[in-house]
Design a protein around this motif. Sequence first.
Motif, PDB file in Angstrom:
ATOM      1  N   ASP A  76      32.331  27.281  38.968  1.00  0.00           N
ATOM      2  CA  ASP A  76      31.929  26.634  40.223  1.00  0.00           C
ATOM      3  C   ASP A  76      32.022  27.647  41.365  1.00  0.00           C
ATOM      4  O   ASP A  76      33.105  28.129  41.698  1.00  0.00           O
ATOM      5  CB  ASP A  76      32.845  25.432  40.496  1.00  0.00           C
ATOM      6  CG  ASP A  76      32.412  24.674  41.725  1.00  0.00           C
ATOM      7  OD1 ASP A  76      31.459  23.892  41.616  1.00  0.00           O
ATOM      8  OD2 ASP A  76      33.011  24.876  42.797  1.00  0.00           O
ATOM      9  N   ARG A  77      30.872  27.966  41.928  1.00  0.00           N
ATOM     10  CA  ARG A  77      30.798  29.040  42.934  1.00  0.00           C
ATOM     11  C   ARG A  77      31.629  28.727  44.174  1.00  0.00           C
ATOM     12  O   ARG A  77      32.288  29.609  44.734  1.00  0.00           O
ATOM     13  CB  ARG A  77      29.338  29.284  43.342  1.00  0.00           C
ATOM     14  CG  ARG A  77      28.429  29.725  42.214  1.00  0.00           C
ATOM     15  CD  ARG A  77      28.891  31.033  41.605  1.00  0.00           C
ATOM     16  NE  ARG A  77      27.960  31.553  40.625  1.00  0.00           N
ATOM     17  CZ  ARG A  77      28.315  32.333  39.625  1.00  0.00           C
ATOM     18  NH1 ARG A  77      29.580  32.667  39.445  1.00  0.00           N
ATOM     19  NH2 ARG A  77      27.418  32.793  38.782  1.00  0.00           N
ATOM     20  N   ASP A  78      31.585  27.483  44.618  1.00  0.00           N
ATOM     21  CA  ASP A  78      32.332  27.113  45.823  1.00  0.00           C
ATOM     22  C   ASP A  78      33.837  27.276  45.592  1.00  0.00           C
ATOM     23  O   ASP A  78      34.561  27.779  46.453  1.00  0.00           O
ATOM     24  CB  ASP A  78      31.995  25.656  46.188  1.00  0.00           C
ATOM     25  CG  ASP A  78      32.801  25.173  47.369  1.00  0.00           C
ATOM     26  OD1 ASP A  78      32.620  25.734  48.468  1.00  0.00           O
ATOM     27  OD2 ASP A  78      33.629  24.252  47.197  1.00  0.00           O
ATOM     28  N   LYS A  81      34.835  30.919  45.669  1.00  0.00           N
ATOM     29  CA  LYS A  81      34.911  31.420  47.055  1.00  0.00           C
ATOM     30  C   LYS A  81      36.207  30.982  47.723  1.00  0.00           C
ATOM     31  O   LYS A  81      36.877  31.754  48.408  1.00  0.00           O
ATOM     32  CB  LYS A  81      33.735  30.864  47.876  1.00  0.00           C
ATOM     33  CG  LYS A  81      32.492  31.682  47.784  1.00  0.00           C
ATOM     34  CD  LYS A  81      31.416  31.147  48.683  1.00  0.00           C
ATOM     35  CE  LYS A  81      31.714  31.435  50.146  1.00  0.00           C
ATOM     36  NZ  LYS A  81      30.562  31.132  51.016  1.00  0.00           N
TER      37      LYS A  81
END
Lengths: 250, 378
Positions: A76-78, A81
């Motif tokens: 999951d990219r979010d 980050k």
Amino acid sequence: MSQEPDTGGYIQWLADPNRPRKERLQALGALQVAAMGGDRFDPYRSDYWAALRVGSEAEDEEIRYTCLQLLCMNKDRDTQKRLIASLDGSGPVLAPPVKALQFLSYDVHAGVFPIARQYADNPPNDEAQHEALRLLGSDPASTDLFAKILEDPAEDYEARSLSGICLRSLAPERYVAAGKKVMGNSADNADLRTEVLIGMVAVKTDPEDDELRELAKTVADDDGSNDSMKGSARRLLAQTPGTPQDGGQA
Amino acid sequence: MEAKTAEEQRALEQIAAVRAGEGCPNCLLGLLSERHALYADRNPADVTFLRGWILLAVAARGLTEKALPYVLEELESGTEPYLVGVAAHTLRTFPERRPAFAGLLLRAYNTIRGRDERLDFSAYGAVVRRPGEGTSAVQEIATSLAWLGGAAGDHLDALQAWLAAPNRPAVAEQLALAIARIEDEVPTAAAEARPSCCSMPRLEAADEGGSVEIADIELEDHAGRRLRFGEFFRGPSAAVFFYTRCDNAQKCPLTMTRLARLQRLLDKEGVEVRTAAITYDPDYDLPERLKNYGEIYGVTMADEHRVFRTPRDFAAVRRFFGLDVGYVDGVVNRHRVELYLLDGTTVVERSTRLQWDEAEVCARLKALRAGGADPTPG
């Protein structure tokens, strides 16, 4: 305890910060099982990830860490980050460094190498350093760091051992160069010297490397070497073409 | 989400202008090249949101023929739910409903169904954090199939099978609509369909490489043998790019599988040309890794067929081919599927943003071979 809900109900439980901890954890467990149900879970999948995002901000550590881990396993990219921001101090702390690094290690593409190098070089504790080193095991730009840690007797044994493994995989020639320094120091940690010798046997060493041959011979002949070190040193000598007499003597 | 770099700030201003009806949407396409400075040292999350926001700006003005390959590429090879959802959404702003779109939408569904996510297209970098909110990648795909209507007629069986499986109500509703429209519209759509609409070019003339001195660049193959670029690339050849750490099954693993198929086809047809697979990641992909990776995908490795890394100066190779690849701290953050056909050290053709087809590539190499270049191994 409320009546046991269906999959949609569990998603609502997990996504509701006002729900009792026990019920949210129950939902988390049930949803993890359900998520392995293939097609049957498809209608719920997008809401499951959204509920995990809610859970990843929970005050309760068990809920938060489990959700963060599951999201990271899904790349999951979010979440990646937010965890990097947690590590570099630019965002809220979501997890202690060792856990954040563990979660981020599921994806080498997460852009985590720069911050991991900082934790490996200047760690808040041994565990965080070890986790950072493991994560950097596929980062060719960290070979200098691995060599530095492997060669330094003042560094923690596990950090040096991990650095040796990573260096051997990423840059075998560099590993041989750093390993020779460890082999040549009879006062260094015996377990680490043995590991380095075993590692040397595994990599393709230069058959004309006289320095390596001499070092192996010294270790093999040294009364202070343990049996494991002597055995590995003999194997290293035996696999070096052009020196049968050395192998025979050892 | 706020801009982190001046490059990003400029891009966001350009995007805002296009969304406001100023400027030309096609001018944004330059921002979609993976080698654009916009993506240098950005993590994949940033790359994903940037590309999505650019495509959504294109959609705001209506998808053009020139921008279409970027959307189809995501449907064919994308694995990021956000970008696949954006692509499906953007497709519906294209002025024509082409039958070829349906197959790509169904392919995207099969890729993304196990990773479907809630999506928010309302703001740059927006993320859905509540169940039930926003749209989803699968929902966007189903809605686009409903939009296609009769143009998806060739895939009626697949749509019926999908509808019979468990679905969210919003997805099932769109699938039922798609099926109803196919049943109503097939004769009309078939009459309107132009054969030329269905062909999607997968190879195009190359316009890169002329100004870079490449012949003396050193290559190292899967067995650790070193030679010059110009020593291997003599006569007609095909070069593909990949890296062993690629986690997108639709890209590097598929490229290597196709390369193996191409090699078998060339052998069967008796076409004596060379093939090369060159890694984007030369510092990590040492010879042993290259060999293992080639073996996993059944790639033939011999004198005429090699898997390469560039021990030094990969930057020259990037410039020569004009590679569409970006990096964050030495790790690839995004690349497209890339195949090049060469004659000596001249690039003749390259793949488009769509997957290349081994039969078409074999035929092109056969034609190049017939042109008289020397295929003899050196």
